[in-house]
Scaffold this motif. Structure first.
Motif, PDB file in Angstrom:
ATOM      1  N   LEU A 148      16.622  -0.333  -1.485  1.00 54.32           N
ATOM      2  CA  LEU A 148      17.930   0.309  -1.394  1.00 54.32           C
ATOM      3  C   LEU A 148      17.905   1.384  -0.315  1.00 54.32           C
ATOM      4  CD1 LEU A 148      20.785   0.879  -2.648  1.00 54.32           C
ATOM      5  CD2 LEU A 148      19.634   2.489  -4.178  1.00 54.32           C
ATOM      6  N   GLU A 149      18.732   1.230   0.709  1.00 58.19           N
ATOM      7  CA  GLU A 149      18.833   2.269   1.729  1.00 58.19           C
ATOM      8  C   GLU A 149      19.537   3.484   1.126  1.00 58.19           C
ATOM      9  OE1 GLU A 149      20.880   3.080   6.125  1.00 58.19           O
ATOM     10  OE2 GLU A 149      20.399   1.034   5.503  1.00 58.19           O
ATOM     11  N   GLN A 150      18.878   4.637   1.182  1.00 62.25           N
ATOM     12  CA  GLN A 150      19.418   5.841   0.566  1.00 62.25           C
ATOM     13  C   GLN A 150      19.620   6.897   1.651  1.00 62.25           C
ATOM     14  OE1 GLN A 150      17.862   6.835  -3.414  1.00 62.25           O
ATOM     15  NE2 GLN A 150      16.429   5.120  -3.220  1.00 62.25           N
ATOM     16  N   ILE A 151      20.843   7.362   1.772  1.00 64.71           N
ATOM     17  CA  ILE A 151      21.201   8.314   2.813  1.00 64.71           C
ATOM     18  C   ILE A 151      21.037   9.733   2.273  1.00 64.71           C
ATOM     19  CG2 ILE A 151      22.966   9.038   4.452  1.00 64.71           C
ATOM     20  CD1 ILE A 151      21.985   6.164   4.807  1.00 64.71           C
ATOM     21  N   THR A 152      20.273  10.538   2.979  1.00 65.64           N
ATOM     22  CA  THR A 152      20.080  11.935   2.623  1.00 65.64           C
ATOM     23  C   THR A 152      20.712  12.804   3.704  1.00 65.64           C
ATOM     24  OG1 THR A 152      18.033  12.409   3.836  1.00 65.64           O
ATOM     25  CG2 THR A 152      17.809  11.209   1.746  1.00 65.64           C
TER      26      THR A 152
END
Length: 278
Positions: A148-152
């Protein structure tokens, strides 16, 4: 040595990181996110004590004195033991684990477990929390979900299944359009004695990167600051990356004190150690 020997001073910690919420916030995902964003922007990553031949102490009293009261920084064990104590005191369920650093590594052999990270359980699930990985430190917790690409606030990250037994994960960061390995970890529980052993190794082993090199980093809104010996880098989400060489000790001191926010130790050997940097 036990990181629970002393209670955490929440008031001093919240003042140090600039947290303006309630004196004792609820142990929710929103609280975790707020603290995780503020911590690495206020408390820098740095290895000056190792460079100066000083011991790195992992008891909570020493960590609080150094990172909070003295406005210094530290490396992964200091950062994440401090963060663990804060979260535990607030009522979070926190577990400590160890990672094998893959960042900047081309060798095919498996490196030792020399990095500390945390897993935090909240109502929404289990999250990876890590405020102590230098220039690639997370600014937000990541859901413990693979693929899962997780944007921070400071870039995109992903957890991949590393395969094999026991269950292992690889943390990856999206860097210049490519997914780059940061570290590998599994769910083998770590205890304070394990961190003491690893801390002794990375601070004294002759081939340790921390022994003969200066490493420092800090996050700021939209930016990452990094220093490796004399090379100072700024990674700006709008303006891209810039690098410059710091030619003398006064220039190094200015960057350490201003951009990196370190109150430098009063040590007669500091200038000599900075002058020896490659």
């Amino acid at each position: 040595m036990n990181a629970h020997d002393t209670s955490i001073d929440l008031t001093a910690y919240f003042e140090r990181i600039g947290f303006g919420g309630p004196a004792r916030p609820e142990p929710t995902l929103d609280t975790l996110r707020a603290l995780h964003l503020l911590h690495p922007q206020a408390i820098p990553f740095e290895n000056l004590d190792v460079l100066l031949g000083r011991p790195v102490r992992l008891d909570l009293e020493s960590i609080q004195h150094k990172l909070v009261a003295s406005r210094r920084g530290g490396y992964c064990y200091e950062h994440n033991l401090l963060f663990r104590s804060v979260l535990t005191t607030l009522g979070f369920r926190v577990r400590g684990f160890a990672g094998r650093v893959l960042w900047g590594r081309d060798a095919p052999d498996m490196p030792a477990r020399t990095h500390m990270l945390l897993l935090v359980d909240v109502d929404e699930g289990t999250f990876l929390a890590d405020v102590g990985f230098g220039g690639m430190t997370l600014s937000a917790p990541l859901a413990l979900q693979t693929g899962l690409e997780q944007i921070t606030p400071h870039g995109a990250f992903r957890l991949d299944d590393a395969g094999g037994e026991p269950t292992a994960f690889i943390l990856k960061a999206l860097v210049n359009g490519a997914w780059t390995n940061v570290y590998r970890f599994d769910l083998d529980p770590q205890y304070d004695a394990d961190y003491d052993m690893a801390n002794h190794f990375v601070s004294t082993y002759p081939q340790s990167i921390f022994l003969h090199n200066l490493l420092a980093a800090r996050l700021a809104p939209g930016k990452r600051f990094g220093l490796l010996n004399r090379r100072f880098s700024v990674h700006d989400e709008h303006e891209g990356s810039t690098h410059r060489e710091l030619g003398d000790v006064p220039a190094l001191r200015r960057v350490l004190e201003t951009e990196l926010g370190i109150r430098l130790p009063d040590n007669a050997d500091l200038d000599a150690a900075l002058a020896r940097l490659p």
